[in-house]
Design an enzyme around this catalytic site. Structure first.
Site, short mmCIF file in Angstrom:
data_model
loop_
_atom_site.label_atom_id
_atom_site.label_comp_id
_atom_site.label_asym_id
_atom_site.label_seq_id
_atom_site.Cartn_x
_atom_site.Cartn_y
_atom_site.Cartn_z
N CYS A 1 -7.28 -7.34 -3.31
CA CYS A 1 -7.56 -7.03 -1.90
C CYS A 1 -9.02 -6.64 -1.68
CB CYS A 1 -6.64 -5.91 -1.43
SG CYS A 1 -4.90 -6.36 -1.56
N CYS B 1 0.84 -1.21 0.00
CA CYS B 1 0.00 0.00 0.00
C CYS B 1 0.87 1.25 0.00
CB CYS B 1 -0.93 0.02 1.20
SG CYS B 1 -2.41 -1.01 1.01
N CYS C 1 -5.54 1.76 4.35
CA CYS C 1 -4.30 1.57 3.59
C CYS C 1 -3.27 2.62 3.95
CB CYS C 1 -4.58 1.60 2.10
SG CYS C 1 -5.43 3.08 1.60
N CYS D 1 -8.00 -2.28 -4.73
CA CYS D 1 -7.28 -3.10 -5.70
C CYS D 1 -7.98 -4.46 -5.84
CB CYS D 1 -5.85 -3.31 -5.22
SG CYS D 1 -4.85 -1.83 -5.30
S1 SF4 Z 1 -4.80 -2.63 -1.75
FE1 SF4 Z 1 -3.60 -4.54 -1.99
S2 SF4 Z 1 -2.69 -4.52 -4.08
FE2 SF4 Z 1 -3.48 -2.43 -3.58
S3 SF4 Z 1 -1.72 -1.37 -2.82
FE3 SF4 Z 1 -2.74 -2.19 -1.00
S4 SF4 Z 1 -1.87 -4.24 -0.65
FE4 SF4 Z 1 -1.23 -3.56 -2.70
#
Ligand code: SF4
Length: 239
Positions: free
Chosen positions: A209, A123, A234, A206
């Site tokens: 996730c 993230c 995040c 994303c």
């Molecule tokens: S939501 Fe998941 S894929 Fe997106 S930046 Fe965060 S950890 Fe990485």
């Protein structure tokens, strides 16, 4: 007027605007921070409401997005629809290539499932660092956060000082909106929205996730579903 007294005046106005309608909060922000304020859009339902409002107020309002490289195809499709409908020039913030390659090289492409530290690193590189880059040239940013979205957002104000990002202003015009108000606005104004919302994805991040939620689950239950609720940020909106 000194920059300090200007800031104090803005803070006073911000307190007065706490009970204003969303459009009036946006008009205030566009007026006070002209050219140095932008909507941070992840193309969620709230961001689409704000896009529609913003472009109606000022067709040249700035909108930036964090293209993490791992967004669902439906989100990229919605970006195209937004460009077609509103004729906006989206500003894309992408991860730093060297940092991204190093992270994937060391942790693998799906490192986020391996632990909280790995997830937070991903993230950071894909979202937080690009966000910081975007905010470094702004006086204020606009977000689609709502108080009822999660336990971490219950004290949200419509205008806040964002100490985590250098003390710039953070504008949350929909802070007191309900989910129903968001969808009523989308339907009444024919606002495009992410196709995943029709498949039980109330909150979309994303692809790897985010999952659909089941009936009765919290609206953010599908985000990092393997983590406990108090960890489900995040880092973009932490104080
Ligand atoms: S939501 Fe998941 S894929 Fe997106 S930046 Fe965060 S950890 Fe990485």
């Amino acid at each position: 007027m000194s920059s300090e007294s200007l800031a104090n005046e803005l803070i006073k106005e911000a307190e007065e605007i706490e009970h204003a309608e969303a459009e009036d909060v946006l008009k205030w922000a566009l007026d006070k921070f002209a050219g140095k304020v932008a909507l941070a859009s992840s193309f969620g339902a709230e961001d689409m409401v704000l896009t529609d409002m913003l472009i109606k107020i000022n067709p040249k309002a700035r909108i930036f997005t964090l293209d993490t490289g791992r967004l669902p195809q439906e989100t990229y499709d919605l970006m195209e629809k937004t460009i077609d409908k509103y004729h906006v020039k989206l500003e894309y913030q992408c991860p730093d290539r060297e940092a991204l390659e190093k992270m994937i090289d060391e942790g693998g492409p799906n490192l986020f499932y391996k632990g909280i530290n790995e997830r937070k690193l991903c993230c950071k590189i894909r979202k937080i660092d690009p966000l910081n880059r975007a905010l470094s040239s702004l006086f204020a940013w606009i977000c689609g956060l709502r108080r009822e979205q999660s336990v971490t957002r219950v004290e949200l104000k419509k205008v806040e000082i964002d100490d985590a990002h250098g003390g710039i202003f953070k504008i949350n015009p929909l802070a007191d909106w309900t989910e129903k108000q968001v969808w009523d606005y989308i339907k009444a104004n024919d606002v495009p929205y992410n196709a995943l919302h029709d498949k039980n994805y109330p909150s979309i991040g994303c692809g790897p996730c985010t999952r659909a939620i089941k009936t009765g689950e919290d609206v953010r239950a599908g985000r990092w579903w393997w983590e406990s609720p108090e960890l489900k940020e995040c880092g973009l909106h932490c104080k």
